[in-house]
Design an enzyme around this catalytic site. Structure first.
Site, PDB file in Angstrom:
ATOM      1  NE  ARG A  91      -3.826  -2.013   2.577  1.00  0.00           N
ATOM      2  CZ  ARG A  91      -4.888  -2.339   1.843  1.00  0.00           C
ATOM      3  NH1 ARG A  91      -5.248  -1.572   0.838  1.00  0.00           N
ATOM      4  NH2 ARG A  91      -5.593  -3.411   2.109  1.00  0.00           N
ATOM      5  CG  HIS A 140     -19.558   5.921   3.596  1.00  0.00           C
ATOM      6  ND1 HIS A 140     -18.904   4.763   3.229  1.00  0.00           N
ATOM      7  CD2 HIS A 140     -20.503   5.556   4.489  1.00  0.00           C
ATOM      8  CE1 HIS A 140     -19.440   3.745   3.879  1.00  0.00           C
ATOM      9  NE2 HIS A 140     -20.407   4.191   4.648  1.00  0.00           N
ATOM     10  CG  MET A 169     -13.960   0.601  -4.745  1.00  0.00           C
ATOM     11  SD  MET A 169     -15.103   1.273  -3.519  1.00  0.00           S
ATOM     12  CE  MET A 169     -15.628  -0.249  -2.740  1.00  0.00           C
ATOM     13  NE  ARG A 170      -6.030  -0.925  -3.451  1.00  0.00           N
ATOM     14  CZ  ARG A 170      -5.894  -2.220  -3.191  1.00  0.00           C
ATOM     15  NH1 ARG A 170      -6.839  -3.071  -3.538  1.00  0.00           N
ATOM     16  NH2 ARG A 170      -4.827  -2.659  -2.560  1.00  0.00           N
TER      17      ARG A 170
HETATM   18  C1  GRF Z   1     -20.669   5.645  -4.620  1.00  0.00           C
HETATM   19  O1  GRF Z   1     -21.836   5.146  -4.031  1.00  0.00           O
HETATM   20  C2  GRF Z   1     -19.734   6.092  -3.555  1.00  0.00           C
HETATM   21  O2  GRF Z   1     -20.386   6.659  -2.461  1.00  0.00           O
HETATM   22  C3  GRF Z   1     -19.097   4.802  -3.181  1.00  0.00           C
HETATM   23  O3  GRF Z   1     -18.884   4.131  -4.393  1.00  0.00           O
HETATM   24  C4  GRF Z   1     -19.852   4.561  -5.316  1.00  0.00           C
HETATM   25  C5  GRF Z   1     -19.126   5.077  -6.518  1.00  0.00           C
HETATM   26  O4  GRF Z   1     -19.960   5.376  -7.560  1.00  0.00           O
HETATM   27  N1  GRF Z   1     -17.941   5.020  -2.377  1.00  0.00           N
HETATM   28  P1  GRF Z   1     -19.390   6.105  -8.836  1.00  0.00           P
HETATM   29  O5  GRF Z   1     -18.131   5.366  -9.293  1.00  0.00           O
HETATM   30  O6  GRF Z   1     -19.101   7.531  -8.458  1.00  0.00           O
HETATM   31  O7  GRF Z   1     -20.490   5.971  -9.845  1.00  0.00           O
END
Ligand code: GRF
Length: 220
Positions: free
Chosen positions: A68, A112, A93-94
């Site tokens: 990381r 979030h 997503m990291r």
């Molecule tokens: C969103 O719901 C955000 O809150 C979450 O992942 C999703 C991403 O959606 N962390 P996008 O890639 O912006 O369409």
């Protein structure tokens, strides 16, 4: 107009939040601009959205790094090279490390899809439904060393309705995400956001919401 705040958007997926930010940044009086979009996975729709909008887009694949910290070191270099002043996590997503946090202190924000502090982490729409919550929503917050724990800038509330699936609820929440994320960026870019401990203040104050919500309603 005055110099715009330079954003670095980090994404992993489809990038609808990125798109909402791109759209607002295209308005002539919006006080921020996207300097670079970085995705950690080559197939991220966010990269395509950036290219379509003529924004520099880079893939920095976390799988190419030993750990990381090494990955975050590469992110920091790319963000600094682009002159980024505010890092915007948009479906990134990291888990980030102190390498990124220390390079951009109080300059990293996240969105979030739940009403924090309820339901941090993953699969939170399903968690809210399974818990039987009557409301959920979304939260824009500063990023600190924890998972979804930093000081809260703005939130939106949505009802959880009979028959909701995680996807239906996620879609309802996403509509609000696209409203509040550009708004948080605008407030930061205007230099109106102060942080003291956990408390975030807007100066001069934004109009506070005076409405309370009850679900189910007191009717019917
Ligand atoms: C969103 O719901 C955000 O809150 C979450 O992942 C999703 C991403 O959606 N962390 P996008 O890639 O912006 O369409």
């Amino acid at each position: 107009m005055a110099k715009r705040l330079r954003l670095g958007v980090l994404a992993s997926g489809g990038g609808t939040n990125l798109q909402a930010i791109i759209d607002r940044c295209q308005e002539s009086n919006f006080p921020a601009e996207i300097a670079v979009v970085i995705a950690n996975n080559p197939g991220a729709g966010a990269l395509e959205r950036a290219r379509q909008a003529g924004i520099p887009a880079r893939c920095i694949n976390h799988r190419d790094f030993a750990g990381r910290e090494e990955f975050d070191t590469a992110l920091v270099a790319a963000l600094q090279e682009a002159g980024v002043e505010l890092v915007v996590l948009a479906g990134f997503m990291r888990i980030i490390t102190s390498v990124l946090l220390e390079a951009f202190p109080l300059k990293i924000i996240n969105i979030h899809p739940a009403l924090l502090p309820a339901f941090p982490g993953l699969h939170v729409q399903q968690q809210a439904i399974d818990y039987g919550a009557r409301f959920s929503g979304c939260t824009v917050h500063f990023v600190d060393g924890g998972v979804d724990t930093g000081p809260i800038i703005i939130q939106a509330v949505v009802p959880i309705l009979p028959g909701d699936t995680a996807d239906i609820l996620a879609g309802r929440i996403l509509i609000q995400e696209h409203q509040i994320y550009p708004r948080a960026i605008q407030l930061l870019a205007e230099g109106r956001v102060r942080v003291a401990g956990r408390t975030v203040t807007i100066e001069p104050p934004a109009v506070p919401t005076a409405t309370s919500l009850i679900n189910p309603a007191l009717l019917g």
